[in-house]
Write a protein that holds these residues in place. Structure first.
Motif, PDB file in Angstrom:
ATOM      1  N   PHE A  56       0.858  -1.341  -0.033  1.00  0.00           N
ATOM      2  CA  PHE A  56       0.090  -0.078  -0.004  1.00  0.00           C
ATOM      3  C   PHE A  56       0.779   1.260   0.083  1.00  0.00           C
ATOM      4  N   ASN A  77      -2.310  -6.857  -4.933  1.00  0.00           N
ATOM      5  CA  ASN A  77      -3.198  -7.865  -5.459  1.00  0.00           C
ATOM      6  C   ASN A  77      -2.229  -8.993  -5.906  1.00  0.00           C
ATOM      7  N   ASN A  82      -1.576 -11.175   3.407  1.00  0.00           N
ATOM      8  CA  ASN A  82      -2.693 -10.793   3.344  1.00  0.00           C
ATOM      9  C   ASN A  82      -2.593 -10.074   4.710  1.00  0.00           C
ATOM     10  N   PHE A  85      -6.806  -5.500   8.886  1.00  0.00           N
ATOM     11  CA  PHE A  85      -6.609  -4.066   9.083  1.00  0.00           C
ATOM     12  C   PHE A  85      -7.120  -3.667  10.567  1.00  0.00           C
ATOM     13  N   PHE A  91     -16.118  -6.329   4.240  1.00  0.00           N
ATOM     14  CA  PHE A  91     -17.068  -5.667   3.161  1.00  0.00           C
ATOM     15  C   PHE A  91     -18.501  -5.836   3.798  1.00  0.00           C
ATOM     16  N   PHE A 102     -14.173 -14.462  -0.177  1.00  0.00           N
ATOM     17  CA  PHE A 102     -13.572 -13.337  -0.878  1.00  0.00           C
ATOM     18  C   PHE A 102     -12.166 -13.551  -1.651  1.00  0.00           C
ATOM     19  N   MET A 106     -11.057 -14.486  -5.564  1.00  0.00           N
ATOM     20  CA  MET A 106     -10.392 -13.562  -6.548  1.00  0.00           C
ATOM     21  C   MET A 106      -9.181 -14.219  -6.916  1.00  0.00           C
TER      22      MET A 106
ATOM     23  N   GLN B 173      -8.901  -1.187   0.039  1.00  0.00           N
ATOM     24  CA  GLN B 173      -7.508  -1.857   0.161  1.00  0.00           C
ATOM     25  C   GLN B 173      -7.692  -3.230   0.840  1.00  0.00           C
ATOM     26  N   ALA B 174      -8.550  -3.672   1.475  1.00  0.00           N
ATOM     27  CA  ALA B 174      -8.653  -4.732   1.734  1.00  0.00           C
ATOM     28  C   ALA B 174      -8.777  -5.706   0.838  1.00  0.00           C
ATOM     29  N   ALA B 175      -9.750  -5.348  -0.235  1.00  0.00           N
ATOM     30  CA  ALA B 175     -10.107  -6.090  -1.424  1.00  0.00           C
ATOM     31  C   ALA B 175      -8.982  -6.325  -2.468  1.00  0.00           C
ATOM     32  N   LEU B 176      -8.058  -5.196  -2.529  1.00  0.00           N
ATOM     33  CA  LEU B 176      -6.837  -5.296  -3.151  1.00  0.00           C
ATOM     34  C   LEU B 176      -6.128  -6.265  -2.886  1.00  0.00           C
ATOM     35  N   ASP B 177      -5.942  -6.100  -1.328  1.00  0.00           N
ATOM     36  CA  ASP B 177      -5.013  -7.156  -0.674  1.00  0.00           C
ATOM     37  C   ASP B 177      -5.374  -8.672  -0.925  1.00  0.00           C
ATOM     38  N   LEU B 178      -6.682  -8.794  -0.990  1.00  0.00           N
ATOM     39  CA  LEU B 178      -7.045 -10.009  -1.070  1.00  0.00           C
ATOM     40  C   LEU B 178      -7.324 -10.298  -2.558  1.00  0.00           C
ATOM     41  N   TYR B 179      -6.185  -9.989  -3.338  1.00  0.00           N
ATOM     42  CA  TYR B 179      -6.129 -10.345  -5.074  1.00  0.00           C
ATOM     43  C   TYR B 179      -7.077  -9.874  -6.031  1.00  0.00           C
ATOM     44  N   ALA B 180      -7.852  -9.122  -5.451  1.00  0.00           N
ATOM     45  CA  ALA B 180      -8.911  -8.367  -6.506  1.00  0.00           C
ATOM     46  C   ALA B 180      -8.165  -7.242  -7.253  1.00  0.00           C
TER      47      ALA B 180
END
Lengths: 362, 271
Positions: A56, A77, A82, A85, A91, A102, A106, B173-180
């Motif tokens: 990040f 990604n 992982n 946070f 979500f 999720f 992905m 960010q969490a979604a990005l972190d989870l490979y999205a």
């Protein structure tokens, strides 16, 4: 024996925001299957470092390796790490099961397979009965466990935890600390944990990196860091410490003779680079000192009791030394034996356990 | 403390009830009168002659029905296109404004997007007309659509941006972190979370477009009528009860839209 590959290698990583340098050349290695903690006060750069590993934050200089593979230029990604946070970042529009599924989805797993694996993860964190709930219908501790399950489900090579327990109350935090430690053992995944709570770090970690103002101060096991802090910052930040300003009078046989402001002398183990005339500090842990009416054969300091504070297992006694500074002595209530409590105003001697006094440079 | 909170309650101010009723009457009495008189059997709008749906039948089959039908279709088509396009633009604008960090001129950008709400509509109307003339764009159906898209954007933007502001950035960010991928973050996370705002924005834009008169009247071509301009044209020759029937129908469309909007936000369990 072949050396095991490190999970993370950070080589001379620098982070700048404009003219401000948040991280000044950090190099450290995190071993595979290790519970590693980045510990420091807020603003020390620990979270920045974690976010650089997650992807990040861009690295201004230097490189980051994940099991030998250079990752600092990959987007988040595409890094097999992982994050849990601080605010969980669940979500809100997905139920608990879909939150956990999720990452797997992905990664290209079928919806069915992802959900099946997510169910297993939820069983691991004991939340399988809450699968159909929305995150907003869960308590803080439950959300925390969902966040954990979600981050662990895709089986990352390294799990990053950004102060995940800071929003929980003390009792729950203690439970979660142990749960996290067990989870790390069970999964065998390398955990990198960020916290400003030294007690939490000592409880959970295999190794701790103490950071302050963008620099690595000390790296070692909880015991190393507690018992042999390498500088004033670490000694002061970890646990309770008595720090006395002294001047080195002489050095002989690996022992430094240190003089307190009032002239009283103390023998300490010499530290490299300290010679006669040096102005240094002596660090004394409160639980490695004792109070008595008369001086003992070991090192002694003289003072007057100011106050006794009962803290359950121990009694903390505040003593004003004849040299001026205050001094804290901690006596365990279980092994105080026949010795009574010294009332405020009584003149006492503070006995130092052999080897307890440790020299520190600035 | 309890006594204090009771005193601070707005209901304890003297005249609270009277003012509330006065406001409600001013707001809703005219609508109520129009609705009631649309069911009047009389040919006159002044006297009540008993209940009848005669004027509703007249709207659909009477001598003016062809004109009103065409106008209604125009209005709905324009509102649908304008609301759809402006909502898409507003969604992108909101994403940009709220996720682009603190860029220079951010306040100015926000001002530029919402300023049209504060500009008197007649000014916008005249300006739009001059613009179309200047570029030699012939006035007709298309000019109405372009004008509507333009002035609907701020109406669609506000609810979308408000919604967007409430979405925690770390969720992305969490979604990005989870490979999205970035695209997946948008379609799987951001868009579903923004949907209630997008629907509100769309409905608001739709209503605003549907009942716009001033701008439409300026930029429409000869022979192209929307419902408001057709009603205005009819009223110029005297108010007939069929106008009340049309107005009541329009009112019910608005009520339906508002109701949908309410239920969309109510079924949203994310907050």
């Amino acid at each position: 024996m072949e050396q095991r590959e490190n999970a993370i290698d950070i080589r001379s990583a620098v982070k700048r925001y404009g003219s401000f340098t948040a991280l000044k050349e950090i190099s450290l290695s995190i071993r595979d299957n290790e519970f590693f903690t980045l510990l420091g006060p807020s603003g020390c750069g620990k979270t920045t470092l974690l976010r650089m590993i997650a992807g990040f934050e861009a690295v201004s200089e230097g490189s980051i390796y994940l099991f030998g593979e250079e990752i600092e230029n990959l987007p988040p990604n595409r890094r097999p790490v992982n994050t849990v946070f601080q605010n969980y970042a669940l979500f809100p529009h997905l139920n608990v099961l879909d939150n956990v599924a999720f990452g797997l989805e992905m990664k290209g797993r079928s919806k069915l397979e992802a959900r099946e694996k997510a169910g297993l993860m939820l069983e691991l964190v004991q939340l399988i009965d809450f699968s159909a709930r929305r995150p907003s219908q869960l308590s803080g501790g439950q959300q925390q466990r969902v966040a954990l399950a979600r981050a662990l489900a895709p089986q990352p090579k390294v799990l990053l935890l950004d102060e995940p327990l800071s929003a929980l109350d003390l009792k729950l935090r203690k439970t979660m600390q142990l749960e996290l430690k067990h989870l790390q053992r069970e999964t065998g995944i390398t955990f990198i944990f960020v916290t400003h709570d030294q007690e939490e770090a000592l409880t959970m970690s295999d190794r701790i990196a103490v950071m302050s103002s963008g620099q690595l101060q000390q790296l070692g096991s909880p015991r190393d860091i507690y018992e042999t802090p390498c500088n004033m910052f670490v000694a002061d930040f970890i646990g309770d410490t008595n720090l006395l300003d002294v001047q080195v009078d002489a050095v002989k046989d690996g022992q430094a003779v240190c003089r307190l402001a009032g002239g009283h002398q103390l023998n300490c183990e010499q530290v490299e680079g300290v010679g006669p005339g040096a102005k240094v500090h002596v660090c004394l842990r409160p639980e490695r000192t004792f109070i008595s009416e008369k001086p003992t054969e070991t090192e002694n300091l003289q003072g007057r009791v100011v106050e006794n504070i009962f803290i359950g297992t121990d009694i903390t006694t505040l003593v004003e030394l004849v040299e001026g500074p205050g001094f804290t002595v901690r006596t365990s209530n279980s092994d105080r034996g026949s010795q009574g409590i010294f009332e405020p105003g009584s003149d006492v001697f503070i006995n130092l356990e052999p080897g307890a006094a440790r020299l520190l440079m600035d | 403390m309890a006594g204090l909170s009771v005193k601070l309650d707005v209901r304890s101010y003297s005249g609270f009830k009277a003012v509330t009723f006065l406001c409600l009457i001013i707001l809703y009495a005219p609508l109520l009168v129009v609705t009631i008189y649309s069911f009047n059997a009389s040919n006159s709008i002044a006297s009540w002659d008993g209940f009848s749906v005669h004027w509703y039948v007249d709207v659909f089959t009477g001598p003016e029905s062809a004109k009103f039908k065409r106008a209604a279709w125009n209005s709905f088509a324009i509102a649908l296109i304008a609301a759809t396009v402006s909502t898409m633009i507003a969604t992108l604008a909101a994403t940009g404004m709220i996720r682009a960090g603190k860029f220079k001129l951010r306040t100015l950008s926000f001002g530029l997007i919402s300023l049209p709400l504060m500009v008197p509509e007649i000014v916008t109307a005249v300006a739009t007309l001059i613009f179309f003339n200047a570029i030699g764009f012939e006035r007709g159906f298309a000019t109405i659509i372009f004008a509507h898209i333009a002035f609907c954007i701020p109406f669609a933007y506000l609810p979308i941006a408000a919604r967007m502001q409430g979405i925690d950035e770390t969720v992305e960010q969490a979604a990005l972190d989870l490979y999205a991928t970035r695209q997946q973050v948008f379609t799987r996370i951001l868009l579903p979370l923004m949907t209630p705002g997008i629907i509100s924005g769309f409905l608001l834009a739709f209503i605003v477009s549907l009942d716009d008169f001033i701008i439409t009247n300026f930029v429409k071509g000869a022979g192209v009528e929307t419902l408001p301009t057709a009603i205005f044209g009819a009223v110029k020759q005297g108010i007939k009860p069929n106008i009340m029937a049309i107005s009541t129908l329009l009112l019910s469309v608005s009520v339906v839209m508002v109701t949908i909007s309410y239920f969309v936000s109510k079924t949203d369990k994310t907050t």
